[in-house]
Design a protein around this motif. Structure first.
Motif, mmCIF file in Angstrom:
data_model
loop_
_atom_site.group_PDB
_atom_site.id
_atom_site.type_symbol
_atom_site.label_atom_id
_atom_site.label_comp_id
_atom_site.label_asym_id
_atom_site.label_seq_id
_atom_site.Cartn_x
_atom_site.Cartn_y
_atom_site.Cartn_z
ATOM 1 N N ASN A 81 23.089 44.529 30.366
ATOM 2 C CA ASN A 81 21.797 44.192 30.845
ATOM 3 C C ASN A 81 21.909 44.155 32.333
ATOM 4 O OD1 ASN A 81 20.361 43.774 28.428
ATOM 5 N ND2 ASN A 81 21.353 41.946 28.200
ATOM 6 N N LYS A 82 21.859 45.378 33.018
ATOM 7 C CA LYS A 82 21.766 45.618 34.513
ATOM 8 C C LYS A 82 20.844 44.348 35.187
ATOM 9 C CE LYS A 82 21.708 49.048 38.221
ATOM 10 N NZ LYS A 82 21.540 50.536 38.190
ATOM 11 N N LYS A 83 21.306 43.624 36.178
ATOM 12 C CA LYS A 83 20.290 42.735 36.957
ATOM 13 C C LYS A 83 20.048 43.384 38.292
ATOM 14 C CE LYS A 83 19.799 38.042 38.694
ATOM 15 N NZ LYS A 83 20.295 36.531 38.690
ATOM 16 N N GLU A 84 18.572 43.755 38.305
ATOM 17 C CA GLU A 84 18.297 44.405 39.473
ATOM 18 C C GLU A 84 18.162 43.408 40.977
ATOM 19 O OE1 GLU A 84 17.584 47.793 39.758
ATOM 20 O OE2 GLU A 84 17.830 47.867 37.770
ATOM 21 N N LYS B 280 20.446 42.109 42.759
ATOM 22 C CA LYS B 280 22.034 41.570 42.991
ATOM 23 C C LYS B 280 22.940 42.472 43.515
ATOM 24 C CE LYS B 280 24.870 40.628 39.247
ATOM 25 N NZ LYS B 280 26.187 40.917 40.071
ATOM 26 N N TYR C 229 27.392 38.678 32.300
ATOM 27 C CA TYR C 229 26.659 37.636 33.184
ATOM 28 C C TYR C 229 27.868 36.792 33.840
ATOM 29 C CZ TYR C 229 23.551 33.853 34.400
ATOM 30 O OH TYR C 229 23.359 32.978 35.322
ATOM 31 N N ASP D 94 30.104 43.495 37.186
ATOM 32 C CA ASP D 94 29.278 44.385 36.564
ATOM 33 C C ASP D 94 29.785 45.596 35.905
ATOM 34 O OD1 ASP D 94 26.372 43.168 37.571
ATOM 35 O OD2 ASP D 94 27.744 42.909 39.085
ATOM 36 N N GLU E 266 25.409 36.106 41.401
ATOM 37 C CA GLU E 266 23.858 35.761 40.284
ATOM 38 C C GLU E 266 23.459 34.758 41.129
ATOM 39 O OE1 GLU E 266 23.485 37.038 37.394
ATOM 40 O OE2 GLU E 266 25.341 37.737 36.714
#
Length: 328
Positions: free
Chosen positions: A40-43, A45, A66, A70, A165
């Protein structure tokens, strides 16, 4: 050589497929590349990438997720991944806040990761790097100018991953990374060489009653060889070397990592850890966190390494932050 492999030329590809199939809720891959990415790529960051030659599992793919990396770029066994592969990882995980490369200090890794960063910059992606050189054993080695990057790299992944994060900027992560690396000291020893799966040959030779102090994770020469002895004696030898380099004062806090090089059992590691804590108690320092297990191996090499990380309040908080990876 008795190893559970199929085609020696397809080992890394099968490993990547096997990892994604085992943990589909956490991991994905870049199509047609031996690159493990966070599911789940975190936009928004900063994206963190590490990697290098395979053979050090669970490093580095086991730390994707997490609160840590990445992406992990998986080269062939003990072989740096090419710049084009690193660039593919950068493009896969960039979400607009920049990309930080965490590179172990090996000449091939530095050359290829830096080249990929330059190519990414030409495509408008901001890329910076930190270089881990925690191995205090030798100054220059077979594949290295300066000190090698070894098991302490995993703690860099953890602390910088937690900071990313929390929204640290790319420049803030570089500054924090260099602070962590400055406080990070590791040294190891080997009881037996590893067998390189892709060649079927041992990485070096040791007599049955002989050990090597300070060797590298690819079998590079250490400081010297000596006769086999008891666990406490080797723990003390490594402890004294690391302690003298660590600039830790009475009352300060440490994180400690006791790492198997692949073959060494939990029984042996806990015996080492037992005496190590006694030695640290005599120095009147506080062990804030202890890690014992397989963190950065060398295929099936017998032996272990010890890492000290001198902590400040920021690093301790980040080291204890939540993470969700398959190996930490």
């Amino acid at each position: 050589m008795k190893k559970l492999i199929n085609d020696k030329n397809n080992i890394v590809e099968e490993v990547v497929q096997g990892m994604v199939k085992a943990f589909p809720e956490k991991l994905d891959r870049v199509e047609n590349e031996t690159i493990i990415v966070r599911k789940n790529k975190k936009e928004g960051k900063v994206a963190l990438i590490s990697g290098g030659g395979s053979g050090h599992e669970p490093a580095h793919a086991g730390y994707v997720g997490y609160g840590m990396l990445d992406a992990a770029v998986c080269g062939e066994i003990f072989t740096s991944p090419g710049a084009d592969k690193v660039l593919a990882a950068i493009k896969a995980v960039d979400s607009g806040a920049g990309v930080l490369l965490i590179i172990k200090n090996y000449s091939g890794d530095i050359m290829n990761f830096e080249m990929a960063g330059e190519m990414a910059a030409m495509e408008g992606i901001e890329v910076k790097q930190v270089i881990v050189n925690d191995d205090i054993a030798v100054e220059n080695s077979t594949y290295t100018v300066g000190r090698r990057g070894i098991a302490g790299t995993v703690l860099v992944h953890k602390i910088l991953g937690a900071a990313a994060e929390k929204g640290y900027s790319l420049d803030e992560l570089v500054n924090l990374g260099n602070k962590v690396i400055g406080n990070l000291k590791t040294m190891g020893m080997s009881l037996k060489p590893c067998t390189v799966f892709s060649t079927g040959k041992e990485s070096f030779s040791l007599a049955d009653d002989e050990v090597e102090i300070g060797l590298g994770i690819h079998g590079e020469p250490g400081t010297h060889r000596e006769k086999m002895s008891a666990a406490n004696e080797f723990t003390e030898k490594l402890f004294e070397k690391i302690w003298n380099e660590s600039d830790v004062k009475e009352g300060e806090k440490l994180a400690v990592l006791v790492n198997s090089l692949g073959e060494t059992t939990p029984i042996e590691l806990f015996i080492v850890n037992n005496h190590l804590h006694d030695l640290l108690k005599e120095k009147k320092v506080t062990v804030a966190k202890t890690f014992v297990g397989n963190y950065m191996t060398s295929l099936d090499m017998g032996g272990f390494s010890i890492t000290f990380l001198k902590l400040d309040e920021e690093m301790e908080k980040l080291l204890n932050a939540e993470q969700d990876t398959i190996a930490f």
